[in-house]
Design an enzyme around this catalytic site. Structure first.
Site, PDB file in Angstrom:
ATOM      1  N   GLY A   1       2.816 -13.135   5.482  1.00 38.16           N
ATOM      2  CA  GLY A   1       3.479 -13.469   6.661  1.00 38.16           C
ATOM      3  C   GLY A   1       4.016 -12.351   7.424  1.00 38.16           C
TER       4      GLY A   1
ATOM      5  CD  GLU B   1      -1.109  -3.133   7.141  1.00 40.60           C
ATOM      6  OE1 GLU B   1      -0.764  -2.666   5.947  1.00 40.60           O
ATOM      7  OE2 GLU B   1      -1.447  -4.476   6.860  1.00 40.60           O
TER       8      GLU B   1
ATOM      9  CD  GLU C   1       1.553  -6.182   9.457  1.00 39.09           C
ATOM     10  OE1 GLU C   1       1.521  -5.975  10.652  1.00 39.09           O
ATOM     11  OE2 GLU C   1       0.966  -7.011   8.688  1.00 39.09           O
TER      12      GLU C   1
HETATM   13  N1  DCP Z   1      -4.666  -2.951   2.231  1.00 34.13           N
HETATM   14  C1  DCP Z   1      -4.872  -2.149   1.180  1.00 34.13           C
HETATM   15  N2  DCP Z   1      -4.238  -0.796   1.002  1.00 34.13           N
HETATM   16  C2  DCP Z   1      -3.130  -0.759   1.754  1.00 34.13           C
HETATM   17  C3  DCP Z   1      -2.837  -1.346   2.759  1.00 34.13           C
HETATM   18  C4  DCP Z   1      -3.330  -2.754   2.966  1.00 34.13           C
HETATM   19  O1  DCP Z   1      -6.078  -2.129   0.468  1.00 34.13           O
HETATM   20  N3  DCP Z   1      -2.282   0.471   1.508  1.00 34.13           N
HETATM   21  C5  DCP Z   1      -5.404  -3.904   2.838  1.00 34.13           C
HETATM   22  C6  DCP Z   1      -5.041  -5.340   1.889  1.00 34.13           C
HETATM   23  C7  DCP Z   1      -5.461  -6.209   2.956  1.00 34.13           C
HETATM   24  C8  DCP Z   1      -5.196  -5.590   4.212  1.00 34.13           C
HETATM   25  O2  DCP Z   1      -5.500  -4.148   3.915  1.00 34.13           O
HETATM   26  O3  DCP Z   1      -6.877  -6.750   2.741  1.00 34.13           O
HETATM   27  C9  DCP Z   1      -4.104  -5.986   4.964  1.00 34.13           C
HETATM   28  O4  DCP Z   1      -3.199  -6.166   4.206  1.00 34.13           O
HETATM   29  P1  DCP Z   1      -1.606  -6.350   4.090  1.00 34.13           P
HETATM   30  O5  DCP Z   1      -0.925  -6.993   3.232  1.00 34.13           O
HETATM   31  O6  DCP Z   1      -1.094  -5.129   4.814  1.00 34.13           O
HETATM   32  O7  DCP Z   1      -1.584  -7.165   5.796  1.00 34.13           O
HETATM   33  P2  DCP Z   1      -1.798  -8.670   6.027  1.00 34.13           P
HETATM   34  O8  DCP Z   1      -2.754  -8.820   7.022  1.00 34.13           O
HETATM   35  O9  DCP Z   1      -2.444  -9.398   4.804  1.00 34.13           O
HETATM   36  O10 DCP Z   1      -0.365  -9.096   6.437  1.00 34.13           O
HETATM   37  P3  DCP Z   1       0.240 -10.599   6.511  1.00 34.13           P
HETATM   38  O11 DCP Z   1       1.334 -10.816   5.657  1.00 34.13           O
HETATM   39  O12 DCP Z   1       0.564 -10.725   7.904  1.00 34.13           O
HETATM   40  O13 DCP Z   1      -0.768 -11.552   6.184  1.00 34.13           O
END
Ligand code: DCP
Length: 230
Positions: free
Chosen positions: A32, A51, A103
């Protein structure tokens, strides 16, 4: 709500240097972070840096996020190198706002994702060493200074359901066991503090809560941030 923003702004103005008061939002995939950013981003004194997932999906036409999930052994280095660059760009992005809310960060990229890929043998040790050399240099240059970490703590089962529901095409191979392992790394780093260094004090929020009631949890930032600053 207004008072939280005013307090953050007030504290931020107290910063002795010209750097904005910098908050990074961390937590498992699907915890989230975006909702949290949207909540605090309504105020003009807070510069919100989401992000750059869309940038990862289109590097000169290449979907690096998709490639990484399709064939992690082949593409993890490419993907994580690009993540580190785009995160650094967020850390360095100039702003006239007194508060910067980012983020994720170079820290979770290195400590959580690169670490997990290396431990799983998906990122070769020499590749991981190169990413780490860049990471260490970024830190030494003070390019990624942080004042507060907000850890959106969740259970892996809950984020798994959220990921299934949002149906991001690249994430269809994300398994519950992967989320459990990633959760454990976040826990060891930000909750138990047994893995790596925390670059700033950590505020822990219960991010298992439903969207309808989560704003009350966000409000906890007010007293915690105040306590941290005085
Ligand atoms: N990701 C990754 N390596 C990173 C950063 C992110 O492999 N160093 C990947 C994991 C997810 C996508 O990128 O598939 C985005 O992940 P995040 O957890 O950063 O973001 P979310 O979109 O899941 O955030 P939210 O918490 O809002 O759902």
């Amino acid at each position: 709500m207004q008072s939280v923003k005013n307090l953050i702004t007030k504290m931020a103005l107290k910063q002795k240097n010209s750097r904005p008061f910098t908050v990074i939002v961390e937590g498992n995939i699907g915890c989230g972070k975006t909702t949290f950013l949207e909540y605090f981003g309504k105020h003009k004194s807070i510069c919100v840096l989401a992000e750059p997932v869309d940038i990862w999906r289109n590097a000169d036409g290449h979907n690096l996020l998709g490639l990484m999930y399709e064939d992690p052994k082949k593409w993890s280095f490419t993907f994580q190198s690009y993540v580190q660059l785009t995160m650094l760009q967020n850390h360095l992005k100039p702003t006239t706002c007194p508060v910067k809310l980012i983020e994720r960060s170079v820290y979770s990229a290195r400590y959580c994702f690169v670490e997990k890929l290396t431990n799983d043998g998906l990122l070769a040790k020499p590749s991981s060493a190169v990413i780490d050399k860049w990471f260490q240099w970024i830190i030494e240059q003070n390019f990624a200074q942080v004042d507060l970490i907000v850890y959106l703590r969740t259970s892996p089962e809950i984020v798994y359901q959220r990921i299934l529901q949002r149906k991001r095409p690249e994430e269809k191979t994300v398994s519950l066991s992967y989320l459990r392992a990633l959760h454990q790394i976040h826990e060891d780093w930000l909750y138990h503090k047994t893995l790596f260094q925390c670059p700033a004090p950590t505020l822990i929020l219960n991010a298992n809560l439903e969207k309808s009631v989560i704003e009350q949890e966000y409000e906890k930032c007010e007293s915690h941030i105040l306590n941290l600053r005085h």
